[in-house]
Design a protein around this motif. Structure first.
Motif, PDB file in Angstrom:
ATOM      1  N   LEU A 484      27.306  25.730  14.188  1.00 55.97           N
ATOM      2  CA  LEU A 484      26.629  25.847  13.122  1.00 55.97           C
ATOM      3  C   LEU A 484      27.185  26.632  11.882  1.00 55.97           C
ATOM      4  CD1 LEU A 484      23.720  25.566  11.732  1.00 55.97           C
ATOM      5  CD2 LEU A 484      23.231  28.053  12.271  1.00 55.97           C
ATOM      6  N   THR A 485      27.351  26.728  10.746  1.00 57.59           N
ATOM      7  CA  THR A 485      28.042  27.290   9.696  1.00 57.59           C
ATOM      8  C   THR A 485      27.034  27.533   8.704  1.00 57.59           C
ATOM      9  OG1 THR A 485      28.610  25.012   8.272  1.00 57.59           O
ATOM     10  CG2 THR A 485      30.107  25.913  10.135  1.00 57.59           C
ATOM     11  N   ALA A 486      27.556  28.382   7.870  1.00 54.47           N
ATOM     12  CA  ALA A 486      26.400  28.770   6.580  1.00 54.47           C
ATOM     13  C   ALA A 486      26.440  27.723   5.782  1.00 54.47           C
ATOM     14  CB  ALA A 486      27.251  30.114   5.731  1.00 54.47           C
ATOM     15  N   GLY A 487      27.374  26.572   5.469  1.00 51.81           N
ATOM     16  CA  GLY A 487      27.377  25.756   4.683  1.00 51.81           C
ATOM     17  C   GLY A 487      26.160  24.527   5.383  1.00 51.81           C
ATOM     18  N   ASP A 488      26.091  24.714   6.682  1.00 52.35           N
ATOM     19  CA  ASP A 488      24.962  23.855   7.087  1.00 52.35           C
ATOM     20  C   ASP A 488      23.498  24.582   6.745  1.00 52.35           C
ATOM     21  OD1 ASP A 488      26.722  22.125   8.804  1.00 52.35           O
ATOM     22  OD2 ASP A 488      26.815  23.679  10.293  1.00 52.35           O
ATOM     23  N   VAL A 489      23.450  25.812   6.606  1.00 50.62           N
ATOM     24  CA  VAL A 489      22.257  26.702   6.511  1.00 50.62           C
ATOM     25  C   VAL A 489      21.917  26.266   4.914  1.00 50.62           C
ATOM     26  CG1 VAL A 489      21.239  28.656   5.956  1.00 50.62           C
ATOM     27  CG2 VAL A 489      22.331  28.442   8.277  1.00 50.62           C
ATOM     28  N   ALA A 490      22.673  26.340   4.101  1.00 50.82           N
ATOM     29  CA  ALA A 490      22.698  25.769   2.693  1.00 50.82           C
ATOM     30  C   ALA A 490      22.067  24.320   2.740  1.00 50.82           C
ATOM     31  CB  ALA A 490      23.893  26.214   1.794  1.00 50.82           C
ATOM     32  N   ALA A 491      22.739  23.520   3.294  1.00 50.04           N
ATOM     33  CA  ALA A 491      22.625  22.212   3.459  1.00 50.04           C
ATOM     34  C   ALA A 491      21.240  21.520   3.892  1.00 50.04           C
ATOM     35  CB  ALA A 491      23.597  21.377   4.190  1.00 50.04           C
ATOM     36  N   ASN A 492      20.443  22.529   4.640  1.00 43.93           N
ATOM     37  CA  ASN A 492      19.259  22.271   5.193  1.00 43.93           C
ATOM     38  C   ASN A 492      17.967  23.060   4.835  1.00 43.93           C
ATOM     39  OD1 ASN A 492      19.458  20.334   7.894  1.00 43.93           O
ATOM     40  ND2 ASN A 492      21.386  21.498   7.739  1.00 43.93           N
ATOM     41  N   LEU A 493      18.301  23.728   3.677  1.00 37.55           N
ATOM     42  CA  LEU A 493      17.191  24.449   3.120  1.00 37.55           C
ATOM     43  C   LEU A 493      16.172  23.696   2.454  1.00 37.55           C
ATOM     44  CD1 LEU A 493      18.992  27.350   1.102  1.00 37.55           C
ATOM     45  CD2 LEU A 493      17.413  27.494   2.842  1.00 37.55           C
ATOM     46  N   GLY A 494      16.444  22.378   2.319  1.00 42.12           N
ATOM     47  CA  GLY A 494      15.487  21.202   1.845  1.00 42.12           C
ATOM     48  C   GLY A 494      14.325  20.989   2.850  1.00 42.12           C
ATOM     49  N   ARG A 495      15.048  21.099   4.152  1.00 39.56           N
ATOM     50  CA  ARG A 495      14.349  20.642   5.633  1.00 39.56           C
ATOM     51  C   ARG A 495      13.511  21.983   5.645  1.00 39.56           C
ATOM     52  NH1 ARG A 495      18.694  17.562   8.774  1.00 39.56           N
ATOM     53  NH2 ARG A 495      17.790  15.549   8.701  1.00 39.56           N
ATOM     54  N   ALA A 496      13.925  23.138   5.480  1.00 38.79           N
ATOM     55  CA  ALA A 496      13.294  24.621   5.658  1.00 38.79           C
ATOM     56  C   ALA A 496      11.994  24.460   4.664  1.00 38.79           C
ATOM     57  CB  ALA A 496      14.130  25.462   5.583  1.00 38.79           C
ATOM     58  N   PHE A 497      12.137  24.022   3.516  1.00 34.88           N
ATOM     59  CA  PHE A 497      10.806  24.114   2.535  1.00 34.88           C
ATOM     60  C   PHE A 497      10.115  23.292   3.055  1.00 34.88           C
ATOM     61  CE2 PHE A 497      14.054  26.070  -0.704  1.00 34.88           C
ATOM     62  CZ  PHE A 497      13.013  27.019  -1.162  1.00 34.88           C
ATOM     63  N   ALA A 498      10.582  22.025   3.457  1.00 34.37           N
ATOM     64  CA  ALA A 498       9.465  20.798   3.660  1.00 34.37           C
ATOM     65  C   ALA A 498       8.718  21.341   5.146  1.00 34.37           C
ATOM     66  CB  ALA A 498      10.295  19.481   4.254  1.00 34.37           C
ATOM     67  N   SER A 499       9.379  22.330   5.807  1.00 36.06           N
ATOM     68  CA  SER A 499       8.907  22.887   7.239  1.00 36.06           C
ATOM     69  C   SER A 499       7.852  23.717   6.778  1.00 36.06           C
ATOM     70  CB  SER A 499      10.006  23.364   8.127  1.00 36.06           C
ATOM     71  OG  SER A 499       9.728  23.866   9.168  1.00 36.06           O
ATOM     72  N   LEU A 500       8.393  24.439   5.913  1.00 32.86           N
ATOM     73  CA  LEU A 500       7.218  25.585   5.188  1.00 32.86           C
ATOM     74  C   LEU A 500       5.916  24.901   4.942  1.00 32.86           C
ATOM     75  CD1 LEU A 500       6.842  28.708   4.572  1.00 32.86           C
ATOM     76  CD2 LEU A 500       7.827  27.994   2.318  1.00 32.86           C
ATOM     77  N   LYS A 501       5.998  23.824   4.076  1.00 30.69           N
ATOM     78  CA  LYS A 501       5.018  23.097   3.674  1.00 30.69           C
ATOM     79  C   LYS A 501       4.170  22.381   4.600  1.00 30.69           C
ATOM     80  CE  LYS A 501       7.169  22.846  -0.885  1.00 30.69           C
ATOM     81  NZ  LYS A 501       7.914  21.750  -1.899  1.00 30.69           N
ATOM     82  N   ALA A 502       4.900  22.101   5.788  1.00 28.11           N
ATOM     83  CA  ALA A 502       4.134  21.510   6.997  1.00 28.11           C
ATOM     84  C   ALA A 502       3.312  22.435   7.635  1.00 28.11           C
ATOM     85  CB  ALA A 502       5.266  20.628   7.590  1.00 28.11           C
ATOM     86  N   LEU A 503       3.624  23.780   7.540  1.00 28.12           N
ATOM     87  CA  LEU A 503       3.133  24.965   8.115  1.00 28.12           C
ATOM     88  C   LEU A 503       3.720  24.785   9.568  1.00 28.12           C
ATOM     89  CD1 LEU A 503      -0.506  25.602   6.945  1.00 28.12           C
ATOM     90  CD2 LEU A 503       1.316  26.482   6.016  1.00 28.12           C
ATOM     91  N   ASP A 504       5.021  24.482   9.603  1.00 26.11           N
ATOM     92  CA  ASP A 504       5.400  24.461  10.969  1.00 26.11           C
ATOM     93  C   ASP A 504       5.491  26.087  11.746  1.00 26.11           C
ATOM     94  OD1 ASP A 504       5.974  21.942  11.232  1.00 26.11           O
ATOM     95  OD2 ASP A 504       8.125  22.250  10.572  1.00 26.11           O
ATOM     96  N   PHE A 505       5.853  26.161  12.862  1.00 28.58           N
ATOM     97  CA  PHE A 505       5.733  27.477  13.611  1.00 28.58           C
ATOM     98  C   PHE A 505       7.052  28.201  13.211  1.00 28.58           C
ATOM     99  CE2 PHE A 505       3.168  24.943  16.376  1.00 28.58           C
ATOM    100  CZ  PHE A 505       2.099  25.873  16.540  1.00 28.58           C
TER     101      PHE A 505
END
Ligand SMILES: NC(=O)C1=CN([C@@H]2O[C@H](COP(=O)(O)OP(=O)(O)OC[C@H]3O[C@@H](n4cnc5c(N)ncnc54)[C@H](O)[C@@H]3O)[C@@H](O)[C@H]2O)[C@@H](O)CC1
Ligand SMILES: [K+]
Length: 505
Positions: A484-505
């Protein structure tokens, strides 16, 4: 809400007096646990149930019944004889049916191929005040830890890692080291202690409808998606880039240009309308081609020039180096918009003679995002803070500097601001222990402030999103904790917002 184990037991008892049934609570807990497993382990494999005799085992058995139907292979390691199960877990043991394998020792799984997930259902809050684990329970804990170490299995603890004191967070001589702890209904205070972190791992809360309101500590909260989502501004259809906000970034220097890129990517993927990176003229030719095309790169002879631009927030510090400390301090004295101060921005203050007094004189709201080393430099000499836990230090610091919001990084990031609850982040994994993660976070927090959040809310949301992004990069991407790199974290922020909106754990 955070509770002691005794408060949790009283909550349960008063629910029973209202007519709530223990079996219904256990069913709800088990259903929730099964959902957590599906979120974190989307691919099925072997689910190894380690069972004590109490209701903690009952929770595990309900989850296993559901997960078995979804394709998980169930393996069981009993700490006691079957006949010792209390009534509820005994009923669920029967309900599981016969199709599972029983092992006498987890050593038998050392060469098991495929994904192996261990569920620690040995003991929960029933162990409070009963001393160190003994007998079969202690044996199984040692086996779990050995299997985790050698076979790299993932370990999930139910309610508490068995052997951990749920009130103090002190691990006993035999204590499960979990990668994930799924706590039921309310967070037991000990789970957040510094001493507990390597036993608790990622913290997940499975809520129970009937056990929601507790008489616990309201001055502290854990960050959960359902509470965080409401902080994220909902965009009107005619939203435009001006409303998404202008983020200025003072970052990057010879040898550390990537930090400016990562911070800018954090801001871009965090929803900023316009991102401007200020760069010294001599570095411009190098930095400009490295930047995403959406970012404006502005060559400047002196960083103070940024004060002339219309900005909604200024991020200062990622990879800035130590040469510009004077300029950073000059900016801090004059800046009117909120600031995110990270890395060498923090060091610039730590190096000033006045140090903490200087911080007190800054007029703007400052979100400070130190890692533990930067924090230590900042509070060097403040003897009264020497022996404090991370949480206490964050609280004291926020109390002393009302203009500052503090995001103290670490495996359990804490966020503090005067008059606000101390917040413990839940997301993230050890894969984030590599350079650049903080740079992404600084830009992300900047973007959230630019969209209208205050520094405290931006820090809470930013910490949760970046940690969740790191998790999603692994569960849904093609990376591991090691890669895992910091670039991966930046690239996956969209998924993280979606996960927030899905009220994931
Ligand atoms: N009671 C309820 O309504 C609910 C309980 N839940 C689950 O049930 C758990 C609590 O269940 P229980 O009260 O049955 O207790 P546990 O399942 O935590 O286990 C307690 C058992 O372990 C043994 N034990 C305790 N300390 C020991 C030690 N030091 N060495 C060896 N053995 C020891 C005791 O004989 C006792 O029977 C919670 O943590 C949670 O996981 C959840 O399902 C939510 C609802
Ligand atoms: K447990």
């Amino acid at each position: 809400m955070m509770v002691t184990c005794e408060q949790m037991q009283r909550l349960e008892e008063s629910a029973f007096l209202r007519g709530v049934l223990a079996k219904d609570l256990m069913e709800e807990a088990g259903v929730g646990i099964a959902k957590v497993v599906q979120q974190f382990f989307p691919q099925t494999g072997a689910l190894v149930l380690c069972l004590g005799k109490g209701n903690n085992a009952g929770d595990a058995l309900v989850a296993a019944r559901i997960l078995k139907e979804r394709g998980w292979q169930i393996v069981v390691r009993l700490a006691y004889a079957e006949k010792d199960f209390k009534a509820l877990p005994a009923a669920h043991w029967k309900a599981l049916g016969g199709e599972f394998k029983i092992v006498n020792s987890l050593v038998e799984l050392s060469d098991e191929r495929g994904s192996v997930v261990v569920m620690d259902g040995l003991i929960g809050i029933g162990g409070v005040g009963r001393g160190a684990l003994r007998g079969g329970l202690a044996d199984v804990v040692l086996e779990i830890n050995a299997l985790r170490e050698r076979r790299h299995v993932e370990v999930m603890a139910l309610d508490l890692p068995s052997g951990l004191d749920g009130n103090t967070g002190v691990p006993g001589a035999c204590c499960v080291r979990a990668d994930l702890t799924i706590t039921i209904a309310c967070v037991k205070v000990g789970l957040l202690a510094d001493a507990a972190v390597n036993h608790v791992g990622r913290l997940v809360v499975v809520p129970l409808r009937e056990l929601a309101d507790g008489a616990g500590d309201a001055d502290a909260v854990v960050l959960l998606s359902n509470r965080l989502l409401s902080k994220l501004p909902r965009r009107d259809f005619d939203f435009h880039k001006g409303r998404a906000g202008r983020v200025g970034i003072v970052a990057g220097s010879r040898g550390m240009l990537g930090a400016a890129v990562l911070s800018a990517r954090g801001a871009l993927h965090g929803g900023a309308g316009l991102v401007t990176v200020y760069v010294r003229e001599e570095m411009y030719a190098l930095l400009a081609p490295m930047m995403p095309v959406e970012v404006m790169v502005k060559p400047v002879p002196n960083y103070e020039v940024c004060l002339e631009d219309r900005l909604d927030v200024l991020v200062i510090g990622p990879g800035l180096g130590r040469m510009f400390a004077e300029e950073v301090r000059a900016i801090l004295k004059k800046v009117a918009v909120p600031v995110v101060l990270d890395a060498d921005g923090i060091n610039a203050m730590a190096e000033s003679d006045a140090r903490l007094d200087f911080l007190g004189e800054v007029k703007a709201r400052v979100l400070l995002t130190p890692h533990p080393g930067e924090m230590a430099r900042l509070v060097t000499g403040a003897e009264e803070w020497k022996c404090l836990s991370r949480a206490e230090l964050a609280r004291e610091f926020a109390e002393r500097f009302p203009n500052v919001q503090l995001l103290l990084k670490g495996s359990r990031t804490v966020i503090a601001a005067k008059g606000r609850a101390l917040a413990f982040n839940t997301t993230g994994n050890p894969g984030m222990a590599s350079g650049g993660m903080g740079d992404v976070l600084s830009g992300l927090c900047g973007a959230l402030i630019a969209q209208g959040l205050d520094g405290y809310d931006a820090a809470c949301l930013g910490a949760w999103l970046s940690g969740r992004s790191a998790e999603l990069a692994i569960t849904h991407g093609e990376v591991s904790q090691e890669s895992l790199t910091a670039g991966d974290v930046a690239a996956n922020l969209g998924r993280a917002f979606a996960s927030l909106k899905a009220l994931d754990f």
